[in-house]
Design a protein around this motif. Structure first.
Motif, PDB file in Angstrom:
ATOM      1  N   LYS A  93       1.181  -1.858   0.386  1.00  0.00           N
ATOM      2  CA  LYS A  93      -0.202  -0.073  -0.555  1.00  0.00           C
ATOM      3  C   LYS A  93       0.592   1.596  -0.298  1.00  0.00           C
ATOM      4  O   LYS A  93       0.912   1.966  -0.967  1.00  0.00           O
ATOM      5  CB  LYS A  93      -1.117   0.051   1.400  1.00  0.00           C
ATOM      6  N   LEU A  94       2.170   1.335   0.900  1.00  0.00           N
ATOM      7  CA  LEU A  94       3.077   2.145   1.470  1.00  0.00           C
ATOM      8  C   LEU A  94       3.147   2.100  -0.515  1.00  0.00           C
ATOM      9  O   LEU A  94       3.711   3.917  -0.969  1.00  0.00           O
ATOM     10  CB  LEU A  94       3.924   2.660   2.455  1.00  0.00           C
ATOM     11  N   LYS A  95       3.764   1.742  -1.295  1.00  0.00           N
ATOM     12  CA  LYS A  95       4.441   1.247  -2.355  1.00  0.00           C
ATOM     13  C   LYS A  95       3.638   2.261  -3.687  1.00  0.00           C
ATOM     14  O   LYS A  95       4.040   3.021  -4.090  1.00  0.00           O
ATOM     15  CB  LYS A  95       4.923   0.206  -2.815  1.00  0.00           C
ATOM     16  N   GLU A  96       2.280   1.756  -3.933  1.00  0.00           N
ATOM     17  CA  GLU A  96       1.525   2.269  -4.510  1.00  0.00           C
ATOM     18  C   GLU A  96       1.494   4.210  -4.234  1.00  0.00           C
ATOM     19  O   GLU A  96       0.957   4.450  -5.292  1.00  0.00           O
ATOM     20  CB  GLU A  96       0.029   2.019  -4.061  1.00  0.00           C
ATOM     21  N   LYS A  97       1.566   4.359  -3.275  1.00  0.00           N
ATOM     22  CA  LYS A  97       1.687   6.375  -2.623  1.00  0.00           C
ATOM     23  C   LYS A  97       3.050   5.988  -3.236  1.00  0.00           C
ATOM     24  O   LYS A  97       2.634   7.563  -2.516  1.00  0.00           O
ATOM     25  CB  LYS A  97       1.289   6.206  -1.240  1.00  0.00           C
ATOM     26  N   ARG A  98       3.786   5.174  -2.768  1.00  0.00           N
ATOM     27  CA  ARG A  98       5.310   5.942  -2.957  1.00  0.00           C
ATOM     28  C   ARG A  98       6.167   7.097  -1.767  1.00  0.00           C
ATOM     29  O   ARG A  98       6.208   7.193  -2.249  1.00  0.00           O
ATOM     30  CB  ARG A  98       5.048   7.484  -4.410  1.00  0.00           C
ATOM     31  N   VAL A  99       5.378   6.200  -1.047  1.00  0.00           N
ATOM     32  CA  VAL A  99       6.112   6.607   0.259  1.00  0.00           C
ATOM     33  C   VAL A  99       7.608   6.167   0.124  1.00  0.00           C
ATOM     34  O   VAL A  99       8.362   6.773   1.166  1.00  0.00           O
ATOM     35  CB  VAL A  99       4.736   6.362   1.376  1.00  0.00           C
ATOM     36  N   VAL A 100       7.900   4.478  -0.020  1.00  0.00           N
ATOM     37  CA  VAL A 100       8.624   4.221   0.059  1.00  0.00           C
ATOM     38  C   VAL A 100       9.989   4.208  -0.521  1.00  0.00           C
ATOM     39  O   VAL A 100       9.868   3.575  -1.957  1.00  0.00           O
ATOM     40  CB  VAL A 100       8.497   2.743   0.812  1.00  0.00           C
ATOM     41  N   ASN A 101      11.063   5.299  -0.671  1.00  0.00           N
ATOM     42  CA  ASN A 101      11.754   5.034  -1.787  1.00  0.00           C
ATOM     43  C   ASN A 101      13.414   4.782  -1.109  1.00  0.00           C
ATOM     44  O   ASN A 101      14.212   4.220  -1.044  1.00  0.00           O
ATOM     45  CB  ASN A 101      12.639   7.064  -1.049  1.00  0.00           C
ATOM     46  N   ARG A 102      13.105   3.979   0.708  1.00  0.00           N
ATOM     47  CA  ARG A 102      14.297   3.163   1.509  1.00  0.00           C
ATOM     48  C   ARG A 102      13.633   2.375   2.510  1.00  0.00           C
ATOM     49  O   ARG A 102      12.909   3.186   3.078  1.00  0.00           O
ATOM     50  CB  ARG A 102      15.724   4.225   2.023  1.00  0.00           C
ATOM     51  N   LEU A 103      13.398   1.140   2.275  1.00  0.00           N
ATOM     52  CA  LEU A 103      14.042   0.370   3.904  1.00  0.00           C
ATOM     53  C   LEU A 103      14.691  -0.235   4.200  1.00  0.00           C
ATOM     54  O   LEU A 103      16.051  -0.315   3.700  1.00  0.00           O
ATOM     55  CB  LEU A 103      13.151  -0.926   3.179  1.00  0.00           C
ATOM     56  N   GLY A 104      14.794   0.394   5.406  1.00  0.00           N
ATOM     57  CA  GLY A 104      15.561   0.272   6.773  1.00  0.00           C
ATOM     58  C   GLY A 104      15.294  -1.429   7.149  1.00  0.00           C
ATOM     59  O   GLY A 104      14.687  -0.968   8.005  1.00  0.00           O
ATOM     60  N   VAL A 105      16.400  -1.884   7.455  1.00  0.00           N
ATOM     61  CA  VAL A 105      16.503  -3.466   8.681  1.00  0.00           C
ATOM     62  C   VAL A 105      17.186  -3.468   9.375  1.00  0.00           C
ATOM     63  O   VAL A 105      18.555  -4.016   9.162  1.00  0.00           O
ATOM     64  CB  VAL A 105      15.793  -4.547   7.476  1.00  0.00           C
ATOM     65  N   ILE A 106      16.860  -3.089  10.382  1.00  0.00           N
ATOM     66  CA  ILE A 106      17.615  -3.308  11.667  1.00  0.00           C
ATOM     67  C   ILE A 106      17.718  -5.147  12.347  1.00  0.00           C
ATOM     68  O   ILE A 106      16.837  -5.352  12.741  1.00  0.00           O
ATOM     69  CB  ILE A 106      18.095  -2.395  12.919  1.00  0.00           C
ATOM     70  N   GLY A 107      19.077  -5.624  11.598  1.00  0.00           N
ATOM     71  CA  GLY A 107      18.643  -7.058  12.440  1.00  0.00           C
ATOM     72  C   GLY A 107      18.650  -8.227  11.191  1.00  0.00           C
ATOM     73  O   GLY A 107      17.506  -8.116  10.088  1.00  0.00           O
ATOM     74  N   PHE A 108      19.682  -8.169  11.030  1.00  0.00           N
ATOM     75  CA  PHE A 108      19.877  -9.611   9.441  1.00  0.00           C
ATOM     76  C   PHE A 108      19.494 -11.086   9.647  1.00  0.00           C
ATOM     77  O   PHE A 108      19.404 -11.881   8.885  1.00  0.00           O
ATOM     78  CB  PHE A 108      20.387  -9.467   8.209  1.00  0.00           C
ATOM     79  N   GLY A 109      19.362 -11.999  10.689  1.00  0.00           N
ATOM     80  CA  GLY A 109      18.733 -13.294  11.071  1.00  0.00           C
ATOM     81  C   GLY A 109      18.257 -13.315  10.646  1.00  0.00           C
ATOM     82  O   GLY A 109      17.223 -13.416   9.594  1.00  0.00           O
ATOM     83  N   ASN A 110      16.932 -14.799  11.411  1.00  0.00           N
ATOM     84  CA  ASN A 110      16.161 -15.563  10.731  1.00  0.00           C
ATOM     85  C   ASN A 110      14.914 -14.012  10.402  1.00  0.00           C
ATOM     86  O   ASN A 110      14.818 -14.610   9.323  1.00  0.00           O
ATOM     87  CB  ASN A 110      15.687 -16.218  11.279  1.00  0.00           C
TER      88      ASN A 110
END
Length: 92
Positions: free
Chosen positions: A13-30
């Motif tokens: 939904k956010l992508k459709e509104k073009r809100v997400v230019n960069r997604l951050g993720v802290i923690g790359f475990g399972n």
């Protein structure tokens, strides 16, 4: 409904509104890796627009192999429109 499905639907939904230019993720475990793989598979956010951090350098190398950018926690927080905390509660 699984949390991964809920998160993916909200990101779509956010992508459709073009809100997400960069997604951050802290923690790359399972958990972090599973979320990101689902997001990439569903083409919600392009690999090049995902920035991750993790204290384990081996996990960061596997993220780079997927085409994901890596950085430190502070950089992820500063450069991301949305941040996913994918760490165990005792690490916060």
């Amino acid at each position: 409904m699984k949390i991964e499905k809920i998160l993916t639907l909200k990101l779509v939904k956010l992508k459709e509104k073009r809100v997400v230019n960069r997604l951050g993720v802290i923690g790359f475990g399972n958990m972090g890796r599973a979320l990101i793989e689902g997001i990439i598979e569903k083409r919600v956010v392009e690999e090049s627009k995902i920035l991750v951090s993790d204290k384990d350098k081996r996990k960061l190398k596997s993220a780079e192999k997927l085409g994901i950018k890596i950085g430190k926690n502070r950089e992820v927080a500063e450069k991301s429109d949305i941040i996913i905390l994918a760490v165990k509660p005792d690490q916060i």
